[in-house]
Write an enzyme that holds these catalytic residues in place. Sequence first.
Site, PDB file in Angstrom:
ATOM      1  N   TYR A 144       0.266 -15.164  75.310  1.00  0.00           N
ATOM      2  CA  TYR A 144       0.550 -15.023  76.647  1.00  0.00           C
ATOM      3  C   TYR A 144      -0.864 -15.638  77.271  1.00  0.00           C
ATOM      4  O   TYR A 144      -0.663 -16.359  78.268  1.00  0.00           O
ATOM      5  CB  TYR A 144       0.633 -13.487  77.017  1.00  0.00           C
ATOM      6  N   VAL A 160       2.961 -18.408  84.997  1.00  0.00           N
ATOM      7  CA  VAL A 160       3.472 -17.852  83.750  1.00  0.00           C
ATOM      8  C   VAL A 160       4.299 -16.671  84.023  1.00  0.00           C
ATOM      9  O   VAL A 160       5.357 -16.520  83.600  1.00  0.00           O
ATOM     10  CB  VAL A 160       2.394 -17.384  82.587  1.00  0.00           C
ATOM     11  N   GLU A 161       3.834 -15.809  85.017  1.00  0.00           N
ATOM     12  CA  GLU A 161       4.624 -14.702  85.447  1.00  0.00           C
ATOM     13  C   GLU A 161       5.865 -14.899  86.300  1.00  0.00           C
ATOM     14  O   GLU A 161       6.851 -14.292  85.849  1.00  0.00           O
ATOM     15  CB  GLU A 161       3.489 -13.845  86.370  1.00  0.00           C
ATOM     16  N   THR A 162       5.734 -16.053  87.307  1.00  0.00           N
ATOM     17  CA  THR A 162       6.821 -16.013  87.858  1.00  0.00           C
ATOM     18  C   THR A 162       7.357 -17.545  88.392  1.00  0.00           C
ATOM     19  O   THR A 162       7.942 -17.717  89.342  1.00  0.00           O
ATOM     20  CB  THR A 162       6.743 -15.247  89.441  1.00  0.00           C
TER      21      THR A 162
END
Length: 363
Positions: A337, A151-153
């Site tokens: 998220y 999800v982050e990168t």
Amino acid sequence: MRVILSLFSFLLFLTLAGCGSNPAREGAGRAPEGSAYGGGGGSGNFANNPAALRFAQTMQQRHGYDATAVMSILARAQRQNWIIAQMNKPLRKGSGPSVPTGAWNRYRAKFITSDNIDKGVAFWNQHRAELQRASATYGVPPEIIVGIIGVETRWGRIMGKTRIIDALATLSFAYPRRSAYFTGELEAFLLMTREEGIDPFKPTGSFAGAMGYGQFMPSNIRRYGVDFNGDRHRSLWHPVDAIGSVANYFKGHGWRTGEPVVVRATVSGPGAGSLKAGFDTNYSLATLAGAGITPAGSLGGAKSASLLKFDVGSGYEYWLGLHNFYVITRYNHLTYYAMAVYQLGNAVKARIGGGAPRMAAVR
């Protein structure tokens, strides 16, 4: 990152720029032997900034970091007005539309796609041993670690190109509304680069100062970053260190090994609409049952849960969040998220366990 900042909401909707082709080297280059980092002075925007001068004195008094060396670094940092503009963009407030519009479907579709799951399978297969070692060491399931990094990168594909020294100097000395927070992060960043022998002009990341595969803020790198590959450096630009550091972050925030994260709820009648929903709610099972809400699976012995509500367009989907779901929100304070992390990680796990994954061969 808070944590890794709940500035992820900015990163998601404002779209981070992509990283270089070799992030482990380009993101955080080692300083040349004997380098003082600040050679040649500089004529950046903070060379004579009074707040920067005070910061340099504080660094010397508090950490023995020579004030002249600090100012030599800050003098070469560049104010980035576009970062201030991004920070000033208003966030949507209010309770949202009174009827479902499919907001969760749109959010989920940013991450949980067949192609993205395939890339997650490749990441998992490439780092299977390290994921299992991190899980055994810190008690956090591999799918949660994989979900966060995905999800982050997108597993290291989108880590940001903004020079961290520019981002943090701009937000420390030219953005009064959050200057105290970002000055603390600038302090942590300079200490981190000194401890790790990194040229402070090399690390790149998000416009808010988050870095590496897991998008940690500098204070969290110093607090939770681990040398998981044994090279005597904590580098969130290295996937193995990132795996260990993400797991350590969750352990540090109270992850409970073996407990469930979230359970689908069945709803009968209109009572669910009368209860506030959110990761920070907490209802006894009796209160939930009185509103017509019952778990569709085991809660692992939990006597209470948060009520989570997801707009799926045709109506609302309800889930019950447990302690470990709350721990995921310590990474980012958005219910959507945390659920995206959970569902993406589990989708990758399911594809690995469901026969031959549809993916290119891992080299």
